[in-house]
Motif scaffolding. Structure first.
Motif, PDB file in Angstrom:
ATOM      1  N   ASP A  60       0.838  -1.198   0.000  1.00 46.12           N
ATOM      2  CA  ASP A  60       0.000   0.000   0.000  1.00 46.12           C
ATOM      3  C   ASP A  60       0.875   1.250   0.000  1.00 46.12           C
ATOM      4  OD1 ASP A  60       0.896   0.440   2.597  1.00 46.12           O
ATOM      5  OD2 ASP A  60      -0.990  -0.152   3.545  1.00 46.12           O
ATOM      6  N   GLU A  82     -12.186  -8.610  -3.942  1.00 46.19           N
ATOM      7  CA  GLU A  82     -12.380  -8.687  -2.505  1.00 46.19           C
ATOM      8  C   GLU A  82     -13.790  -9.190  -2.209  1.00 46.19           C
ATOM      9  OE1 GLU A  82     -10.430  -8.403  -0.102  1.00 46.19           O
ATOM     10  OE2 GLU A  82      -8.755  -7.101  -0.609  1.00 46.19           O
ATOM     11  N   GLU A 101      -8.804   2.099   4.132  1.00 42.09           N
ATOM     12  CA  GLU A 101      -9.324   1.287   3.033  1.00 42.09           C
ATOM     13  C   GLU A 101      -9.530   2.136   1.781  1.00 42.09           C
ATOM     14  OE1 GLU A 101     -13.101  -1.659   2.101  1.00 42.09           O
ATOM     15  OE2 GLU A 101     -12.036  -1.755   4.011  1.00 42.09           O
ATOM     16  N   GLU A 105      -7.353   1.768  -1.798  1.00 41.27           N
ATOM     17  CA  GLU A 105      -7.972   1.516  -3.096  1.00 41.27           C
ATOM     18  C   GLU A 105      -7.590   2.593  -4.105  1.00 41.27           C
ATOM     19  OE1 GLU A 105     -12.139   0.827  -2.717  1.00 41.27           O
ATOM     20  OE2 GLU A 105     -11.871  -1.045  -1.596  1.00 41.27           O
ATOM     21  N   TYR A 109      -5.331   1.961  -7.468  1.00 43.22           N
ATOM     22  CA  TYR A 109      -5.784   2.413  -8.790  1.00 43.22           C
ATOM     23  C   TYR A 109      -4.673   3.191  -9.488  1.00 43.22           C
ATOM     24  CZ  TYR A 109      -8.535   4.661 -12.432  1.00 43.22           C
ATOM     25  OH  TYR A 109      -9.002   5.105 -13.639  1.00 43.22           O
ATOM     26  N   GLN A 114      -7.208  -2.372 -10.365  1.00 40.91           N
ATOM     27  CA  GLN A 114      -8.605  -2.032 -10.138  1.00 40.91           C
ATOM     28  C   GLN A 114      -9.158  -3.020  -9.124  1.00 40.91           C
ATOM     29  OE1 GLN A 114      -9.708  -1.933 -14.504  1.00 40.91           O
ATOM     30  NE2 GLN A 114     -10.868  -0.174 -13.805  1.00 40.91           N
ATOM     31  N   VAL A 115      -9.815  -2.511  -8.092  1.00 38.43           N
ATOM     32  CA  VAL A 115     -10.357  -3.343  -7.032  1.00 38.43           C
ATOM     33  C   VAL A 115     -11.852  -3.536  -7.264  1.00 38.43           C
ATOM     34  CG1 VAL A 115     -10.694  -3.624  -4.553  1.00 38.43           C
ATOM     35  CG2 VAL A 115      -8.636  -2.473  -5.406  1.00 38.43           C
ATOM     36  N   SER A 117     -15.122  -5.278  -5.563  1.00 35.57           N
ATOM     37  CA  SER A 117     -15.571  -5.824  -4.278  1.00 35.57           C
ATOM     38  C   SER A 117     -16.941  -6.481  -4.421  1.00 35.57           C
ATOM     39  CB  SER A 117     -15.637  -4.713  -3.226  1.00 35.57           C
ATOM     40  OG  SER A 117     -14.355  -4.148  -3.006  1.00 35.57           O
TER      41      SER A 117
END
Length: 223
Positions: A60, A82, A101, A105, A109, A114-115, A117
Motif C-alpha cells: 500500500d 475482494e 481502506e 484503493e 488504482y 482495479q479493485v 468488491s
C-alpha cells in the motif's frame, strides 16, 4: 475436470510456489468466503483458474503488505477481487480503518490495479448477480480476434456491442440499438452464429426467445 479437482489443483500449485509469510497468509486467509466465491461465481463464469492468484500480496501507500482475496493478472490487466462481509467491513470498522481502506484503493488504482468488491451475502445467496456484474467488468478487458475472411462493418459493430453488453444480447436489444427491424437483427445474429462468432442460447420456445452469447473460442484476454 470438475470443480473440486480443479480447485484442489489450483490451491496446491500456489501453496507449492510460496514460502515465508506469503505461504502463511495463503494458509490462513484462503477460507470459506474465498472458496464460496470460486465455487459460486468464478467457476460457473470462467470454468478455469487461469491467471487467478489467491491471497495476492501488494504494497500500500505506506509500504505495508496488503493481501487481496484474489488477483486476476492476464498480462496488462490487473484486477483485484475482494469478498467483503458486513461485520468486518462495515459494522466493526472505525473511522481510521475506513480511511485506510479508501486510501489503499485509490493508491492501488494509481498503481494500475482495479479493485472489484463483492458482498459475501451476494456471493452466498445471489451468485447470479455477482456473475452478471463480473462478466460485465471483465468484458471491458476483452478483445475480439480477427475473423477469417471479410466481415461487414455492421457485423463488427454488433460484435463490439455484444462485448460491451457483457457478452450476451437479445435480437430486440440489437434491433433497438442499431435502429434495425427485428427480422434484420435476427438475420445478422444468426449469420454471426453460423460463422462461429456467437452462440445461440435458447430461453424458451420460438425464434423470439433466443439470446446470443460470445463464442468462448473467439475472444481472449490481453497477453
Amino acid at each position: 475436470m470438475d470443480y473440486e479437482q480443479a480447485q484442489e489443483m489450483f490451491l496446491t500449485s500456489h501453496l507449492a510456489a510460496r514460502s515465508g509469510e506469503r505461504l502463511g497468509r495463503l494458509k490462513r486467509g484462503y477460507g470459506h468466503a474465498e472458496k464460496l466465491f470460486l465455487q459460486n461465481v468464478w467457476w460457473p463464469l470462467r470454468g478455469d483458474f487461469v491467471h487467478l492468484h489467491p491471497e495476492y500480496e501488494v504494497l500500500d501507500w505506506r509500504g505495508r503488505s496488503y493481501f487481496a482475496d484474489f488477483a486476476y493478472l492476464p498480462g496488462a490487466v490487473k484486477l483485484l477481487f475482494e469478498i467483503k462481509g458486513y461485520a468486518a467491513h462495515v459494522r466493526d470498522m472505525d473511522r481510521q480503518k475506513y480511511s485506510h481502506e479508501l486510501n489503499r484503493e485509490t493508491f492501488l488504482y494509481g498503481m494500475g490495479y482495479q479493485v472489484l468488491s463483492f458482498a459475501y451475502d451476494d456471493v452466498e445467496q445471489r451468485p447470479e448477480l455477482c456473475i452478471t456484474l463480473l462478466k460485465l467488468a471483465l468484458s471491458r478487458h476483452q478483445t475480439i480476434s480477427l475473423p477469417e475472411g471479410r466481415m461487414g462493418l455492421l457485423e463488427k459493430e454488433i460484435m463490439r456491442f455484444v462485448v460491451g453488453q457483457g457478452g450476451r444480447v437479445r435480437p430486440k436489444t440489437v434491433a433497438d440499438f442499431f435502429a434495425l427491424d427485428s427480422r434484420r437483427a435476427r438475420t445478422l445474429l444468426s449469420e454471426l452464429s453460423v460463422k462461429g462468432w456467437l452462440v445461440p442460447v435458447k430461453k424458451g420456445e420460438g425464434i423470439r426467445n433466443v439470446e446470443y452469447a460470445l463464442g468462448r473460442e473467439i475472444f481472449y484476454y490481453w497477453d
